[in-house]
Design an enzyme around this catalytic site. Structure first.
Site, PDB file in Angstrom:
ATOM      1  N   ARG A 214      47.409  12.971  84.327  1.00 41.24           N
ATOM      2  CA  ARG A 214      48.414  12.247  84.298  1.00 41.24           C
ATOM      3  C   ARG A 214      48.458  11.072  85.251  1.00 41.24           C
ATOM      4  O   ARG A 214      48.658  10.003  85.208  1.00 41.24           O
ATOM      5  CB  ARG A 214      49.734  13.017  84.563  1.00 41.24           C
ATOM      6  CG  ARG A 214      49.984  14.186  83.382  1.00 41.24           C
ATOM      7  CD  ARG A 214      51.426  14.622  83.641  1.00 41.24           C
ATOM      8  NE  ARG A 214      51.438  15.870  82.681  1.00 41.24           N
ATOM      9  CZ  ARG A 214      51.520  17.081  82.845  1.00 41.24           C
ATOM     10  NH1 ARG A 214      51.391  17.658  84.103  1.00 41.24           N
ATOM     11  NH2 ARG A 214      51.560  17.920  82.009  1.00 41.24           N
ATOM     12  N   PHE A 230      52.323  13.656  71.504  1.00 40.52           N
ATOM     13  CA  PHE A 230      52.443  15.067  71.910  1.00 40.52           C
ATOM     14  C   PHE A 230      52.693  15.316  73.311  1.00 40.52           C
ATOM     15  O   PHE A 230      52.067  15.788  73.990  1.00 40.52           O
ATOM     16  CB  PHE A 230      51.033  15.948  71.533  1.00 40.52           C
ATOM     17  CG  PHE A 230      50.451  15.651  70.334  1.00 40.52           C
ATOM     18  CD1 PHE A 230      50.614  16.587  69.210  1.00 40.52           C
ATOM     19  CD2 PHE A 230      49.254  14.639  70.202  1.00 40.52           C
ATOM     20  CE1 PHE A 230      50.276  16.341  67.857  1.00 40.52           C
ATOM     21  CE2 PHE A 230      48.679  14.543  68.754  1.00 40.52           C
ATOM     22  CZ  PHE A 230      49.184  15.477  67.739  1.00 40.52           C
ATOM     23  N   ASP A 252      57.038  13.801  70.213  1.00 39.67           N
ATOM     24  CA  ASP A 252      56.895  15.394  70.126  1.00 39.67           C
ATOM     25  C   ASP A 252      57.576  16.081  68.971  1.00 39.67           C
ATOM     26  O   ASP A 252      58.698  15.478  68.704  1.00 39.67           O
ATOM     27  CB  ASP A 252      57.311  16.016  71.334  1.00 39.67           C
ATOM     28  CG  ASP A 252      56.485  17.471  71.648  1.00 39.67           C
ATOM     29  OD1 ASP A 252      55.226  17.570  72.367  1.00 39.67           O
ATOM     30  OD2 ASP A 252      56.857  18.519  71.031  1.00 39.67           O
ATOM     31  N   ASP A 300      47.149  14.015  73.146  1.00 42.39           N
ATOM     32  CA  ASP A 300      47.088  15.395  73.770  1.00 42.39           C
ATOM     33  C   ASP A 300      47.583  16.463  72.972  1.00 42.39           C
ATOM     34  O   ASP A 300      48.600  17.186  73.043  1.00 42.39           O
ATOM     35  CB  ASP A 300      48.034  15.351  75.103  1.00 42.39           C
ATOM     36  CG  ASP A 300      47.662  16.822  76.099  1.00 42.39           C
ATOM     37  OD1 ASP A 300      46.781  17.429  75.506  1.00 42.39           O
ATOM     38  OD2 ASP A 300      48.432  17.021  76.869  1.00 42.39           O
ATOM     39  N   CYS A 340      42.115  20.845  74.108  1.00 41.93           N
ATOM     40  CA  CYS A 340      42.394  22.043  74.961  1.00 41.93           C
ATOM     41  C   CYS A 340      41.791  23.166  74.152  1.00 41.93           C
ATOM     42  O   CYS A 340      41.912  24.429  74.299  1.00 41.93           O
ATOM     43  CB  CYS A 340      43.612  22.185  75.115  1.00 41.93           C
ATOM     44  SG  CYS A 340      44.956  22.297  74.005  1.00 41.93           S
TER      45      CYS A 340
HETATM   46  N1  SAH Z   1      51.152  16.197  76.864  1.00 39.98           N
HETATM   47  C1  SAH Z   1      51.657  17.281  77.266  1.00 39.98           C
HETATM   48  C2  SAH Z   1      51.340  18.552  76.886  1.00 39.98           C
HETATM   49  C3  SAH Z   1      51.136  18.538  75.123  1.00 39.98           C
HETATM   50  S1  SAH Z   1      51.122  20.376  74.675  1.00 39.98           S
HETATM   51  C4  SAH Z   1      52.217  17.301  78.789  1.00 39.98           C
HETATM   52  O1  SAH Z   1      51.373  16.545  79.422  1.00 39.98           O
HETATM   53  O2  SAH Z   1      53.055  18.080  79.424  1.00 39.98           O
HETATM   54  C5  SAH Z   1      51.129  19.809  72.696  1.00 39.98           C
HETATM   55  C6  SAH Z   1      52.649  19.378  72.472  1.00 39.98           C
HETATM   56  O3  SAH Z   1      52.341  18.917  71.029  1.00 39.98           O
HETATM   57  C7  SAH Z   1      53.475  20.442  72.372  1.00 39.98           C
HETATM   58  O4  SAH Z   1      54.902  19.992  73.186  1.00 39.98           O
HETATM   59  C8  SAH Z   1      54.056  20.836  70.778  1.00 39.98           C
HETATM   60  O5  SAH Z   1      55.397  20.674  70.699  1.00 39.98           O
HETATM   61  C9  SAH Z   1      53.500  19.409  70.256  1.00 39.98           C
HETATM   62  N2  SAH Z   1      53.056  19.296  68.849  1.00 39.98           N
HETATM   63  C10 SAH Z   1      52.640  20.281  68.311  1.00 39.98           C
HETATM   64  N3  SAH Z   1      52.345  19.729  66.886  1.00 39.98           N
HETATM   65  C11 SAH Z   1      52.868  18.445  66.798  1.00 39.98           C
HETATM   66  C12 SAH Z   1      52.919  17.215  65.857  1.00 39.98           C
HETATM   67  N4  SAH Z   1      52.382  17.843  64.833  1.00 39.98           N
HETATM   68  N5  SAH Z   1      53.632  16.320  66.083  1.00 39.98           N
HETATM   69  C13 SAH Z   1      54.169  16.357  66.952  1.00 39.98           C
HETATM   70  N6  SAH Z   1      54.059  17.037  68.442  1.00 39.98           N
HETATM   71  C14 SAH Z   1      53.483  18.216  67.964  1.00 39.98           C
END
Ligand code: SAH
Length: 396
Positions: A214, A230, A252, A300, A340
């Site tokens: 970040r 995400f 998200d 992400d 990940c």
């Molecule tokens: N970037 C974040 C972590 C992301 S984890 C950080 O820095 O904290 C992945 C995220 O993707 C989760 O919050 C989950 O709710 C979301 N997610 C999963 N599938 C998704 C989709 N199809 N569209 C939008 N969000 C999604």
């Protein structure tokens, strides 16, 4: 009293002399002495030599998890206390992740020689997650040791979906020790205030592994229009906004995550940032059709590949995302691609980027190949403990 023995098949001992901690059922020739699930065993080669001490579980494909390569070393309270101390010393004393209001991963399973337990510190609270039956059986002992070492306000147990089936483990989220936080509470990360929800948040409450990424992204964000796809609780978007991004949009699919992200924006007094509950694939398609452009896009996504057979499908998912994203990036745009899935390598991701670059006739330069923050180390004996990849690219 002699300890039950697990004897390997001929020619299967090499990985365990190499200190890999997982003994799969297929490598085992015989078990003598009827060990209980969670009980101590000695691992022996087919020719009868002592290799290591571990804990047994007849219900898991990982039949034995190994912890010590010293004969006679009992896997007792003192042993686990010393491993916990070593892990905590790395974070608090060596890496200096010791801000009392901050958060870090204190224990990372195999990466700390403690296969089956993860401990995160969020200010004065701890979350503990067990991924092995044997260590979960010892949860009272771990709670006592962690309490004596760290004096937390409370220790909350988080369980991972699917683990019950893998390990024969019946565990439920709940308080292990002390008090429960009343609700989401703040931790400090790189000077920002971030809300963490221990009870209902994703993972063990927050994605600590992206802390340094970040910050790396924030360095590139000034003046740019930023899309954080995400976003969970908004970590990347908020770092970018605080570093002077022209605007930041976070997406998200989880309503609870979007609410946390909006609350975080408020707590930090950040205004040019917006969070929308949406499916990223659908929303990127829609934004692209509207001709929207962003100068910095972070992707992400959650883990797409959980098993080897799922890799091709996962790569198709990454391909779709990247193709959508780069169509919205003008020349000199920045693409941040995170992954990940431990099964997907830097090589695979970079090969994919090369293919997309050629198809879209754009030039990609990899500026940084990053991993998780250093409180998520990788054990050289068990490189499966490495999983997070973050590629920062310039798209010409
Ligand atoms: N970037 C974040 C972590 C992301 S984890 C950080 O820095 O904290 C992945 C995220 O993707 C989760 O919050 C989950 O709710 C979301 N997610 C999963 N599938 C998704 C989709 N199809 N569209 C939008 N969000 C999604």
């Amino acid at each position: 009293m002699s300890i039950p023995r697990v004897v390997l098949k001929p020619k299967r001992a090499q990985p365990f002399y190499g200190r890999h901690p997982w003994v799969f059922a297929g490598a085992i020739a015989a078990v003598t002495g009827s060990p209980a699930d969670g009980g101590e065993v000695e691992l022996h080669s087919g020719t009868g030599n002592f290799i290591a001490r571990g804990l047994f579980n007849s219900q898991s494909k990982i039949r034995v998890r190994l912890y010590s390569w010293t004969p006679e070393q009992a896997l007792d309270r003192e042993f686990f206390k010393s491993r916990l101390e070593t892990a905590i010393r790395l974070r608090h004393d060596v890496l200096k992740l010791n801000n009392p209001a901050g958060a870090c991963r204190l224990v990372f399973s195999e990466a700390d020689g403690l296969s089956g337990i993860i401990v995160d510190r969020y200010a004065n609270w701890l979350t503990v997650q067990f991924t092995s039956l044997a260590l979960a059986q010892r949860r009272e002992m771990f709670a006592e040791l962690l309490t004596a070492l760290l004096h937390p306000a409370g220790i909350y147990l988080r369980t991972e979906r699917g683990i019950g089936k893998l390990e024969g483990l019946e565990l439920h989220d709940g308080l292990l020790h002390g008090a429960e936080p009343a609700g989401p509470f703040e931790i400090e990360e790189n000077g920002l205030r971030m809300l963490v929800n221990l009870r209902e948040g994703q993972k063990t409450g927050y994605y600590l592994d992206q802390r340094d990424n970040r910050q790396a992204v924030a360095k590139l964000a000034a003046g740019r229009r930023v899309l954080d796809a995400f976003c969970y609780s908004g970590g990347f978007a908020l770092h970018a906004a605080s570093a002077g991004a022209a605007e930041a949009l976070g997406l998200d699919a989880s309503a609870a995550a979007v609410q946390l992200a909006r609350d975080n924006a408020k707590a930090n007094g950040l205004e040019r940032v917006e969070f929308v509950e949406a499916d990223v694939f659908e929303e990127l398609t829609r934004l692209q059709a509207l001709g929207r452009q962003f100068d910095l896009i972070i992707l992400d996504p959650p883990k797409f590949a959980r098993a080897r057979h799922a890799i091709p499908e996962a790569l198709r998912g990454y391909r779709r995302l990247q193709t959508l994203a780069i169509k919205m990036l003008p020349s000199d745009g920045i693409l941040v691609m995170c992954c990940c899935s431990g099964l997907i390598t830097f090589d695979m991701l970079e090969e994919l980027l090369a293919q997309i670059a050629a198809e879209e006739r754009r030039d990609f330069q990899i500026l940084e190949r990053r991993g998780p923050a250093a409180d998520h180390p990788v054990s050289v004996y068990c490189r499966e403990s490495g999983y997070l990849k973050c590629l920062i690219c310039r798209v010409a």
